[in-house]
Design a protein around this motif. Sequence first.
Motif, mmCIF file in Angstrom:
data_model
loop_
_atom_site.group_PDB
_atom_site.id
_atom_site.type_symbol
_atom_site.label_atom_id
_atom_site.label_comp_id
_atom_site.label_asym_id
_atom_site.label_seq_id
_atom_site.Cartn_x
_atom_site.Cartn_y
_atom_site.Cartn_z
ATOM 1 N N LYS A 2 31.797 13.250 27.402
ATOM 2 C CA LYS A 2 30.628 12.559 26.859
ATOM 3 C C LYS A 2 29.338 13.066 27.510
ATOM 4 C CE LYS A 2 32.995 8.211 25.694
ATOM 5 N NZ LYS A 2 32.627 8.107 24.277
ATOM 6 N N SER B 217 22.900 8.657 19.159
ATOM 7 C CA SER B 217 23.898 8.009 18.313
ATOM 8 C C SER B 217 23.580 6.527 18.142
ATOM 9 C CB SER B 217 25.290 8.157 18.931
ATOM 10 O OG SER B 217 26.239 7.429 18.196
ATOM 11 N N ASP B 218 23.943 5.971 16.968
ATOM 12 C CA ASP B 218 23.779 4.538 16.746
ATOM 13 C C ASP B 218 25.110 3.788 16.865
ATOM 14 O OD1 ASP B 218 24.983 5.458 14.472
ATOM 15 O OD2 ASP B 218 23.439 4.785 13.068
ATOM 16 N N LYS B 219 26.166 4.492 17.311
ATOM 17 C CA LYS B 219 27.451 3.854 17.534
ATOM 18 C C LYS B 219 27.384 2.980 18.791
ATOM 19 C CE LYS B 219 31.245 6.153 17.218
ATOM 20 N NZ LYS B 219 32.293 7.207 17.390
ATOM 21 N N GLU B 220 27.930 1.787 18.715
ATOM 22 C CA GLU B 220 27.871 0.840 19.833
ATOM 23 C C GLU B 220 28.457 1.427 21.108
ATOM 24 O OE1 GLU B 220 26.560 -2.138 20.498
ATOM 25 O OE2 GLU B 220 25.498 -1.996 18.590
ATOM 26 N N SER B 221 29.584 2.137 20.983
ATOM 27 C CA SER B 221 30.236 2.699 22.173
ATOM 28 C C SER B 221 29.367 3.753 22.845
ATOM 29 C CB SER B 221 31.593 3.297 21.791
ATOM 30 O OG SER B 221 31.430 4.346 20.842
ATOM 31 N N GLU B 222 28.642 4.545 22.041
ATOM 32 C CA GLU B 222 27.778 5.593 22.605
ATOM 33 C C GLU B 222 26.521 4.975 23.224
ATOM 34 O OE1 GLU B 222 28.615 8.839 22.918
ATOM 35 O OE2 GLU B 222 30.541 8.125 22.185
#
Length: 460
Positions: free
Chosen positions: A326, A338-343
């Motif tokens: 990462k 990124s708009d991903k919650e995990s990222e």
Amino acid sequence: MNCYMLVDFGSTYTKLSLVDIDNEKLIAKSSAHTTVNTNIKFGYEKALEKLKEEISFENIKIVDILGCSSAAGGLKMIAIGITPEFTVEAAKRAATGAGARLLKSYSYFLKEKDILEIDSLNPDIILLTGGAEGGNTKYILYNAKLLNNLKREIPIVVAGNSYANENIREIFNGGNIKYEITENVMPDVNRINADPVREVIRKIFMKQIVTAKGMEDVEKITSEILMPTPTAVLKAAKLLSYGTEKYEGIGDVMVVDIGGATTDVHTISEPIKDKNFFIDGLEETCEKRTVEGDLGMRYSALSLYESVGEENFLKYNSNIENIREKCEFRHNNPSILSDKESEIEFDEIMAKNCVEISVKRHSGKIRNSYIGGKNVIVQKGKDLREIKLVIGTGGILINSKKSAEILKQCKNKEKNYLLPIDPKFAIDKKYIMSAMGILSMRDENLAYKILTENIIDIND
């Protein structure tokens, strides 16, 4: 409408701020990716397009366009002194306080291999120091002679024992070295005199560094590049702390600036002199800046991973996988968000590590020792326990919903660190500290008013 246009050419984003002079307010902001790999003016033009989409320029008169820059890695320096604890440390503080990123420091006598290394590092400026006033001159003279062997033309700022200055002039004039001589950065043992050095560095930056970075079009865009971006942020912090003749300052303050390449910490606070502690090393100053080149969200993501280790990621979330991968992805793709919650969560964990480690490095520490037949507590570095306000700036802190949680990592959790005990937290929500630092060079009252209106309280 009379306006100032303030431009911050950052390592990741170029940011524009439009200030209405007559009504004393910030009226528009925009940003675009800095295009340092092609031509820096392209990023500026894109940001300007966005600004014009937000506000009509029909009745706007731009009185002045002022800029600061940390693009292309910012201002990179080498520091040379005698002892690591005193003259080298004084040189390092002067360099970082001037807005530079310190590539390396050297102590005592330089060696031929050091000259080769300095050439390969290709700094923008070399700071040559050594000797208190009237004291040692042999180290600085020897090192000056060896610097004549540099193959690159690197400006040298001389800030050592003035008794050696005449000989240094002869040495450098004979080798056609570009140099400036200023006041001794450490005139007395344990006393630092950084302001004259910082001003010389700033002037060299204005005259030479911008062009050296292939940023020749910047001078066509702005009326003046006043300073490196970190210096602008430090000026804004000083303005908030001290105030002006018109406005009262807010007192002691810490600013944590998390960027893609570095995390900078600025403190404006009188050093605490605890009678229970024995002071070791160079005296601390009211204004202090440290820059951590291995702690960043993008360009320095891999070095962050290597510096703090996986355990410091896992302590915030024990279920994270592929931590190195990462970090490597962020290093290789600095412009991707990124708009991903995990990222987003991973970025926030990176930021927590940036805050915790950078503030620990900035602060003083204490240890038990035995001196003169007594058990004593020895303090080395600046005591920050009474800092009452911590301001966060930088993309991650401005955009995160967990800014307070990130900034709380600066609080005192370990007995041997002299970190803030019970500070309040605020955010530079519109990312204007660097812009207001520049503006303060023209109108400090206007800069102070806009700053205080846009620093947002984030306490629960």
